[in-house]
Design a protein around this motif. Sequence first.
Motif, short mmCIF file in Angstrom:
data_model
loop_
_atom_site.label_atom_id
_atom_site.label_comp_id
_atom_site.label_asym_id
_atom_site.label_seq_id
_atom_site.Cartn_x
_atom_site.Cartn_y
_atom_site.Cartn_z
N SER A 10 -25.83 37.51 8.36
CA SER A 10 -24.52 37.21 7.38
C SER A 10 -23.80 38.23 7.17
CB SER A 10 -25.14 36.31 6.05
OG SER A 10 -26.03 37.47 5.37
N THR A 11 -24.14 39.47 7.18
CA THR A 11 -23.28 40.65 6.86
C THR A 11 -22.34 41.11 7.88
OG1 THR A 11 -25.00 41.96 7.75
CG2 THR A 11 -25.14 41.64 5.48
N HIS A 12 -22.44 40.43 8.96
CA HIS A 12 -21.30 40.83 9.97
C HIS A 12 -21.03 39.34 10.78
CE1 HIS A 12 -23.77 44.37 9.65
NE2 HIS A 12 -22.80 45.09 10.34
N ASP A 47 -21.47 49.21 10.57
CA ASP A 47 -21.25 49.00 9.10
C ASP A 47 -21.09 47.50 8.70
OD1 ASP A 47 -21.42 51.77 8.43
OD2 ASP A 47 -19.24 51.95 8.80
N LYS A 48 -21.31 47.03 7.58
CA LYS A 48 -21.22 45.64 7.13
C LYS A 48 -19.76 45.36 7.34
CE LYS A 48 -24.50 45.63 3.50
NZ LYS A 48 -25.11 45.67 2.08
N GLY A 49 -19.62 44.18 7.62
CA GLY A 49 -18.24 43.39 8.19
C GLY A 49 -17.57 43.56 9.50
#
Length: 136
Positions: A10-12, A47-49
């Motif tokens: 869910s973070t990417h 990295d997140k996103g």
Amino acid sequence: MVDEIKLTASTHPVVLGNCPFLEIAADRDKISSVISNLVSNAVKYSDKGKTVTVSCSFSPVSVTVSVKDEGMGIAPEDTDKIFDRYYRVKTEHTQHIAGFGIGLYLSAQIVQLHGGRIWVESETGKGSTFYFSLPI
């Protein structure tokens, strides 16, 4: 497969690129495990996103799946060893990331036992694309 991965990553954003329908003779669970491992690594080392893209292509003799990330990338001296058992890239970015260095090794073994091959193209600081191909 991508829909399942989206639930745990869910973070990417995980995007399914071009993937034409094609049936091959393979162990569904094992190949799903390879894809899951590659996407999990893409998330873990980005990295997140940052976007992770799963794509597919085929030729008359094989199908190729790719998993592209926008992560830290892999140095050229590590790419030849990345599929070795227990091998982990050692950088200041990876020292706090958990793992045993067996996921890519097991993925490579699964792909090879299916008569395929697995490889990576990467540039430090720009991300990596992991590929595997299987015979049709």
